[in-house]
Each structure stands twice: as C-alpha cells, then as structure tokens.
Design a protein around this motif. Structure first.
Motif, PDB file in Angstrom:
ATOM      1  N   PHE A  77      36.073  31.980  -7.258  1.00 51.46           N
ATOM      2  CA  PHE A  77      36.290  32.804  -6.077  1.00 51.46           C
ATOM      3  C   PHE A  77      36.806  34.209  -6.411  1.00 51.46           C
ATOM      4  O   PHE A  77      36.310  35.200  -5.883  1.00 51.46           O
ATOM      5  N   ILE A  78      37.798  34.271  -7.305  1.00 49.12           N
ATOM      6  CA  ILE A  78      38.410  35.579  -7.591  1.00 49.12           C
ATOM      7  C   ILE A  78      37.387  36.586  -8.137  1.00 49.12           C
ATOM      8  O   ILE A  78      37.277  37.698  -7.605  1.00 49.12           O
ATOM      9  N   PRO A  79      36.595  36.224  -9.150  1.00 52.79           N
ATOM     10  CA  PRO A  79      35.600  37.213  -9.598  1.00 52.79           C
ATOM     11  C   PRO A  79      34.606  37.565  -8.496  1.00 52.79           C
ATOM     12  O   PRO A  79      34.177  38.714  -8.388  1.00 52.79           O
ATOM     13  N   ALA A  80      34.286  36.577  -7.644  1.00 52.81           N
ATOM     14  CA  ALA A  80      33.340  36.854  -6.557  1.00 52.81           C
ATOM     15  C   ALA A  80      33.920  37.909  -5.614  1.00 52.81           C
ATOM     16  O   ALA A  80      33.207  38.803  -5.160  1.00 52.81           O
ATOM     17  N   VAL A  81      35.224  37.823  -5.334  1.00 50.32           N
ATOM     18  CA  VAL A  81      35.857  38.793  -4.429  1.00 50.32           C
ATOM     19  C   VAL A  81      35.773  40.203  -5.031  1.00 50.32           C
ATOM     20  O   VAL A  81      35.404  41.165  -4.349  1.00 50.32           O
ATOM     21  N   HIS A  82      36.082  40.306  -6.326  1.00 45.48           N
ATOM     22  CA  HIS A  82      36.001  41.622  -6.971  1.00 45.48           C
ATOM     23  C   HIS A  82      34.572  42.163  -6.935  1.00 45.48           C
ATOM     24  O   HIS A  82      34.340  43.345  -6.714  1.00 45.48           O
ATOM     25  N   GLN A  83      33.634  41.237  -7.161  1.00 44.03           N
ATOM     26  CA  GLN A  83      32.223  41.640  -7.165  1.00 44.03           C
ATOM     27  C   GLN A  83      31.800  42.164  -5.788  1.00 44.03           C
ATOM     28  O   GLN A  83      31.125  43.184  -5.678  1.00 44.03           O
ATOM     29  N   ILE A  84      32.222  41.454  -4.746  1.00 41.84           N
ATOM     30  CA  ILE A  84      31.871  41.880  -3.386  1.00 41.84           C
ATOM     31  C   ILE A  84      32.544  43.227  -3.090  1.00 41.84           C
ATOM     32  O   ILE A  84      31.939  44.118  -2.495  1.00 41.84           O
ATOM     33  N   GLY A  85      33.790  43.378  -3.544  1.00 37.25           N
ATOM     34  CA  GLY A  85      34.494  44.652  -3.368  1.00 37.25           C
ATOM     35  C   GLY A  85      33.705  45.788  -4.010  1.00 37.25           C
ATOM     36  O   GLY A  85      33.486  46.834  -3.401  1.00 37.25           O
ATOM     37  N   ASN A  86      33.249  45.547  -5.237  1.00 36.15           N
ATOM     38  CA  ASN A  86      32.466  46.582  -5.942  1.00 36.15           C
ATOM     39  C   ASN A  86      31.195  46.926  -5.187  1.00 36.15           C
ATOM     40  O   ASN A  86      30.800  48.078  -5.112  1.00 36.15           O
ATOM     41  N   LYS A  87      30.569  45.872  -4.632  1.00 40.95           N
ATOM     42  CA  LYS A  87      29.310  46.069  -3.910  1.00 40.95           C
ATOM     43  C   LYS A  87      29.489  47.083  -2.778  1.00 40.95           C
ATOM     44  O   LYS A  87      28.604  47.886  -2.511  1.00 40.95           O
ATOM     45  N   TYR A  88      30.637  47.033  -2.106  1.00 35.58           N
ATOM     46  CA  TYR A  88      30.855  47.943  -0.985  1.00 35.58           C
ATOM     47  C   TYR A  88      31.762  49.121  -1.360  1.00 35.58           C
ATOM     48  O   TYR A  88      32.263  49.823  -0.484  1.00 35.58           O
ATOM     49  N   GLY A  89      31.974  49.298  -2.666  1.00 30.26           N
ATOM     50  CA  GLY A  89      32.790  50.427  -3.125  1.00 30.26           C
ATOM     51  C   GLY A  89      34.235  50.349  -2.651  1.00 30.26           C
ATOM     52  O   GLY A  89      34.849  51.360  -2.350  1.00 30.26           O
TER      53      GLY A  89
END
Lengths: 440, 346
Positions: free
Chosen positions: A334-346
């Motif tokens: 979950f944690i890496p997924a959250v960072h990844q989603i954050g990056n996706k939307y800047g």
C-alpha cells in the motif's frame, strides 16, 4: 447551560478538519444526562438538528454543525464518577478529557491504553463516538475494546443504559458496539464504563532509522512476527520530523534518516524488555542503527514529537489528511502505491502513523484541488483492492460520507440507513454525517 | 439488468463532484443533468435497482452520449463511464429498447461484415509484411483508403490487407452483447495477429481495449518513416477522442504536420481536453441533430483560430465536421496533406 451569544459560537463552529466552518444557531451545554435528554426531547419535538460535540478535535468534520443546527457540547459533563479498582473499570461522564482519565487511573497503578494523538484535548465521548484509536492500538486495541457500559440518549430523549461492569455480557444485542463509531448519528454518549488494565511497570522506546521506506516496512513485518507484540509501532518520514522540529522550535533525539520507526515495548520485566529490544534490533536488518530511549524525559520528547506531527503539518499550510487502514500484511504494497499515485498527480505525500496497525496517515500540504480528488479516489480504490477501509480511526464525518461506498457495499450501506431510520426517524441527529447522500 | 449488475459498486462511488459537466459535449448542447455522465450513471443506477423502468426516455438519454470520454478524463472517482453506459445500453437492448437504425446496422454487420451493409465495401487485399486493419468507415471511403495505402507504399512499407469484418465496437457500444461474443470469435479467426496497424482511431482503440492487441495507429507508422517536406500552410488540428483520450496518440499527428511544413494553430480545447466532433457513440444514426449541434461548437472553435483548414485523421470526425463547417472552413483528412507533401518531394 445554553449559549445563545453568537460571539461565543466560534469554537463550536469547526473541528480540526481544514476548511469546514458553520456557526450553529445555539449551543446546549448540559450538566447531566437528564438535562441532555430534555434538550434532545425539545429538539426532536421542534425537529431541529442536533450536532453532538466532544473536544472538537475530529479530523473528519463529524462535529461541525450543519446549517440551522444546535450544538450539544458535553464539555460540562466532565466528572470521573468512580475508579473501581476491584473490577478494574472507570465510570466517566462523556466530557472527560481522555488524557485526564489516563492520568487519574495511573494513581491506582491502572492503565487506560487508547491514546489518540489529541489526548490532552479530546474527550471520551468523542473517542467512543468515533471509535478512536491511537498508538497503543497495536497491542491494546482501540476505544471500542474498552467499552463495558454506555449510557446513551436517543434522538427522542430516551435514555439507554447499556452493559455494566461485567467482564462478559451476552445479554441481547450488543448495542454498545452499535453506538461506538456512530459519530453522533444514532444517539449521544452521556456516560461510559471503561475497562482498565494493569499499568505495565516498565517501558522502552526504540528509534530505528532506515535509509528507505521498503526496508522499514520489511523490518516492521519481521517485528510483528516476534513473540511479544510492541505496544506501538509508528512510522515517521523525515519531512514530518523536520516540520515538527521547526514547529516546536526544538531538536529531538532523532537520528537523521529518511524513515524512522518508533516503537514502544512495555511489560513488567526489564530484562525481558531488553531481550525484546535485542530481537527487534536483530530483525531490523535494513536499519542504520537502533536507539533506545529509556529515561522518562527522552521518552516524553520522543512522543511529544510524534503527537505534534499533525499540528506541525497543519502549520505549513492547508493540510489534507487521510487515515486509510489496510490489513497489516498489505502495508508493504500500500505505501509504495500511495507514493506512486501521489507522483501521478504531482502531489507531495508525507506519511506517518500507525504502521503496525496498517493505519497510515497520508498527508498533503496545500494540494491542487483537482489532482487531490483523483488522488483520493485512487488511494481508496487501491486500499479496497488490498482489503482496506477508508478510515481506520478518524471516522467518516462529513468529509468522507460520499466516499463510504468505496469501502462498503450497497447492502451494508442500506442496512445502516435502516438502523438510522429506526433510531432517529426524524433525522435530527448529526445529519449529513457518515451516510452518503442518496443517489436520487 | 444483468450487464449493469457487474457495475454496481462502480455506480455507487460517484462522489457527485460534477466535474463531468464541464466538458461534456452533449450537456453543453442540451443542458440537462441527465445529459451528463453523473446524470446518466444515476439513470443507470435507477435501472439497476428497479427504481426506474426501462423506457423510451431513459433509452434516449443513455444513448445520447458520444463516448468521447471527456468525463472519464475529468472524473474525480475515475469511474468507467463508457463501460457503464455500454452495459446500460445492453440491458436496454435486451429489454427491447434498441433503436431501429442500430438494429439495421448490426444486421448489416451480420450479413456483410460491415456496418453499412455494402457488399461492395471490400478490403483491397494485398500481400505484405505489416498487417493493416482498414475498418468499416474507411472501407466506405475507398479513395481515402487507397491514399493511405499509397502513402505507406511510397514510404517503402508493405501493408498486408486481408478480408475483414467490423472490429465489433458498434456491437459493444450499442448494446448488442449477445452478438458480440460470436462476432469477436469470428474476428479473431481473421485477425489472430498480436500486432496490427489500424487506419481508424475507433477501431484502433477497440482492437486494443476489446482484444488486448498491440495496435499502432497509421499516423504513428507514417511518422517513423516520413521525410521532411515543406507545404508552407497553416491549419488547425482536431484530436479524435479515440486517439487523444483513449490511446494517448496526441503528438504523433502533430509531429507529422510539423514535419511536412504545416503550421499548427491550436484550438482552445486541444489534446486531452479536445472537444468531441459529435460523431461517436452511435448518435449519428439516432440523433443527427444533436450530432450536428455538437459539431457546430467544434467548428466555431476551429474558426476562432483563424485557420482556414482543419485537419484530422478520423474519417467520422472528418465527415461530421465537414458537414457542420458549411464550407466556412476546409476539413481534410491528414492523409490528403501527407500525400500532397510526398508529391512535392518527387
């Protein structure tokens, strides 16, 4: 008993959720359950919405008034009625500050474990209404696990006395559990009988720095498999600590590292605790080091910093906050997924929180609104995929009510509506909270 | 409502932010909530929960969508609106609410393989090394197809053309689920290839989404081999929804235009935020007036650029926009310009 001067409404018009503000038309401050019941009877007769309020420290807008509503504040119901050392329970009024309760029972070598970060200002009534957690949840459970008895006032003024001092109780439906976490939408908490445990004699805090999130999460997985479970297993990202240091204007005994795990182990046998600390250090293979805080002053500082994170982040700008929970086993996904989603939307994501519970607080400072909405639904979807829920301890309030369907299926939400209708047919109790707007 | 049943959760997670209103071409023309994605998903939810009975009105609303996916781009909840609408359409068709024109179109596909029912619209078969799928819209425009093939050959490529049938998107989008499965099997027998090049943006998107194929759009292939030229003209470029929002082919056609010396003047709404031409989702055959109104809005945007030429790679966009232009701005397929540029290099 009643506040009608609008100049005094300010503190009742918001909680700790950013951007929410609505003045009530009146504030009721009952001194007793019978007064509370009278007020609810009146409101029910006049069909005026009632918004129950504890310490006003909620992060989901649960205590924020709706238009034309009366706030029912429990602030004057702040008596610790009885500490029963034989049955190991404490009887308290709803408005008692959680921290005061915890220190009051300590005198008797007893311990009330639920410790929300706002424990110096939040109330027991609010904790029960939201099913509040805290750092100790990992070993000791959340508020829900400490409820032996509850006095609740229903929308029409009916007083329910539920449970008692019994260790077990299989008599009828477990209504206590129903009211716990109902966020003032089903009834108002007036009094509670809370379970206490024996106070552990010793405690040790550990600070374990890591170079990256992955090693920290791997270590946490290993720690949770050990024979003794820590009381708390918290994660803090470096940015959060830097902000806290700036906010409180002091240095903390934290090692410099991108990610830090903060653990508390407690028990009666110091040698056993030291052995546990050794085991924890052994399984934390990716750690840079392992620091032990044994003196009370070091421990106080450590937890002062942890509890101030939320306020520190808030001081940087408008804070957006999530408290998604996923099964412990899924946190490393979950944690890496959250960072990844954050990056996706800047969006820059700052994480901290109850790693051991799978309950991570996700924070964004002054996020772009459009990106934020997509970010939110993406992380909710991601949590759902992993079997998680949109709130671990803060509740749904008004800010997540329209997102309830991300965690619950239609049948569950419909059942909740039936319960709400049965207990509050006029819909006066904390309207527009918890339940999503109907689709038509 | 067995098709919608699969989307029950998805239907429940709209947070009513109304961002989908902002770019919806149908809403911009008709102006009712039922014209937006939010309104349509509420209708679909009503059908699913039986609070709404299938009716002509609901059918009209559910079919008044161009599948442009502007709402998908904006949706806070990332709801799969086209898939939900396709499911709702399938349920309505199964409940006996199919449009006559759609019935006719699907009968054509069954009979002749293409949506127009034209037995003459055959693929110009040839041996080659790159499998190319023409698609119904281009089969009905043999000259345009020939032009594309000529371009490819001139660039030293050998397109392989075989007998083909409709990609199946109309069956999916218009709700003919029962026929879709057998059609897809038939299609896969003709096109077992993993990698394929498509001329039509909509076919391209569906070959990818419906069959999981690795599909290239013809403009991508052309760009890889195109020499520089200098036409020295100015034009505005219209992004077909299936290229920009669905398959992310946004810069390639623009690169082509730049390479052959076309100065692009962008419309206010371009790339992922492009405004639909009004030709998709089946409305062309059920609500031509609405289609025209949507197209007219796009033409206004094109005229505002000051360019007197609008270029697009999609045959449907080209057709619809040409009609709406009323001769006030020239509408051409990108192939015309590419061929013109190649001729200057003789």
């Amino acid at each position: 008993m009643v506040v009608s001067d609008p100049d005094l409404f300010e503190k009742y018009s918001h909680d700790e959720t950013p951007d929410l503000y609505q003045e009530p038309i009146l504030v009721f401050r009952p001194k007793s359950i019978s007064e509370m019941a009278k007020m609810l009877r009146l409101a029910s007769k006049e069909k005026i919405p009632i918004v129950p309020r504890g310490g006003g420290t909620g992060l989901a807008g649960g205590a924020v008034p709706v238009k034309g509503s009366i706030v029912l504040s429990t602030e004057r119901m702040d008596k610790i009625i009885e500490v029963d050392t034989v049955n190991m329970v404490v009887v308290v009024e709803a408005g008692v500050i959680t921290g005061n309760l915890a220190s009051a029972v300590e005198k008797y070598d007893l311990f009330y474990p639920p410790d929300p970060a706002s424990l110096d200002t939040c109330t027991i009534g609010g904790n029960i209404a939201t099913g509040a957690g805290g750092s100790n949840t990992l070993k000791y459970g959340s508020t829900r696990d400490y409820l032996f008895g509850l006095t609740v006032v229903l929308a029409d003024g009916t007083i329910l006395n539920l449970g008692g001092k019994n260790v077990k109780d299989a008599t009828g439906y477990n209504l206590i559990s129903l009211f716990c976490g109902s966020e003032g939408t089903l009834g108002v908490i007036g009094k509670a009988i809370l379970k206490l445990v024996r106070k552990p004699k010793k405690r040790i805090d550990l600070l374990i720095p890591f170079n990256d999130l992955k090693s920290a999460v791997n270590a946490a997985t290993g720690i949770l498999k050990l024979s003794h479970i820590p009381a708390a297993l918290e994660l803090m990202e470096e940015k959060a600590i830097t902000y806290v240091e700036g906010y409180l204007d002091k240095k903390f005994p934290f090692p410099k590292a991108p990610v830090i795990l903060l653990l508390r182990i407690d028990g009666d046998d110091k040698d056993l605790l030291m052995k546990m600390a050794g085991e924890i250090s052994d399984v934390s293979s990716g750690a840079k080091d392992c620091f032990v805080a044994q003196t009370p002053s070091e421990q106080r500082k450590t937890w002062e910093a942890r509890r101030a994170i939320s306020d520190a982040l808030k001081s940087r700008g408008k804070l957006y906050h999530e408290d998604i929970v996923v099964p412990r086993s899924e946190i490393s996904e979950f944690i890496p997924a959250v960072h990844q989603i954050g990056n996706k939307y800047g969006l820059e994501v700052i994480l901290y929180g109850h790693l051991g519970d799978g309950n991570i607080h996700i924070n964004l400072i002054e996020p772009d609104k459009k990106g934020l909405l997509k970010f939110r639904t993406d992380i909710y979807r991601s949590a759902k995929k992993l079997g998680g829920k949109i709130s671990g301890e803060h509740g749904i309030g008004c800010i997540k009510s329209n997102y309830l369907n991300y965690s619950l299926d239609k049948a569950t939400v419909d059942t909740m509506r039936v319960i709400k209708m049965a207990l509050d047919p006029k819909g006066i109790l904390n309207p527009k909270k918890v339940l999503p707007e109907k689709r038509r | 409502m067995k098709n919608l049943k699969e989307w029950q959760n998805e239907l429940n997670i709209c947070i009513r932010c109304a961002y989908c209103f902002e770019g919806c071409p149908v809403f911009k023309v008709l102006g009712w909530e039922a014209d937006t994605a939010r309104g349509k998903t509420i209708l679909a939810y009503g059908l699913l929960t039986d609070e709404l009975k299938p009716s002509k009105y609901v059918t009209d609303k559910i079919f008044q969508c161009t599948f442009c996916r502007d709402c998908v781009e904006r949706c806070s909840a990332n709801i799969s609106v086209p898939e939900i609408l396709a499911a709702a359409r399938a349920d309505l068709v199964e409940a006996g609410f199919a449009f006559e024109s759609h019935n006719h179109m699907i009968a054509n596909v069954k009979k002749t393989g293409n949506i127009f029912g034209d037995p003459e619209a055959k693929a110009p078969k040839r041996e080659g090394t790159i499998p190319v799928f023409i698609g119904c819209q281009f089969l009905a425009r043999p000259n345009q197809t020939k032009l594309y093939l000529r371009i490819l050959e001139k660039l030293g490529l050998r397109p392989e053309i075989k007998e083909e049938i409709c990609c199946g998107f109309p069956l999916f989008a218009l709700g003919f689920r029962k026929d879709l499965k057998t059609h897809k099997e038939k299609f896969l027998k003709l096109f077992p290839e993993e990698e394929i090049v498509a001329l039509c943006p909509t076919c391209m998107a569906y070959l990818h989404e419906g069959y999981g194929k690795k599909v290239k759009h013809v403009t991508q292939l052309i760009l890889e081999h195109l020499p520089k030229a200098n036409l020295g003209i100015k034009a505005t470029y219209h992004d077909p929804c299936d290229l920009s929002r669905v398959t992310d082919i946004i810069e390639e056609p623009r690169e082509i235009l730049k390479k052959i010396g076309v100065e692009i003047v962008e419309m206010e709404k371009n790339r992922k935020a492009s405004h639909c031409c009004g030709g998709g989702g089946g409305i062309l055959s059920t609500d031509e007036k609405l289609s025209d109104q949507v197209a007219a809005r796009r033409i206004e945007q094109a005229k505002a650029t000051g360019a007197d030429l609008l270029v697009t790679p999609c045959p449907t966009c080209e057709q619809v926009l040409k009609k709406a232009s009323k001769g006030e701005i020239q509408v051409r397929n990108i192939s015309d310009l590419i061929w013109k540029a190649l001729k200057t290099l003789k």
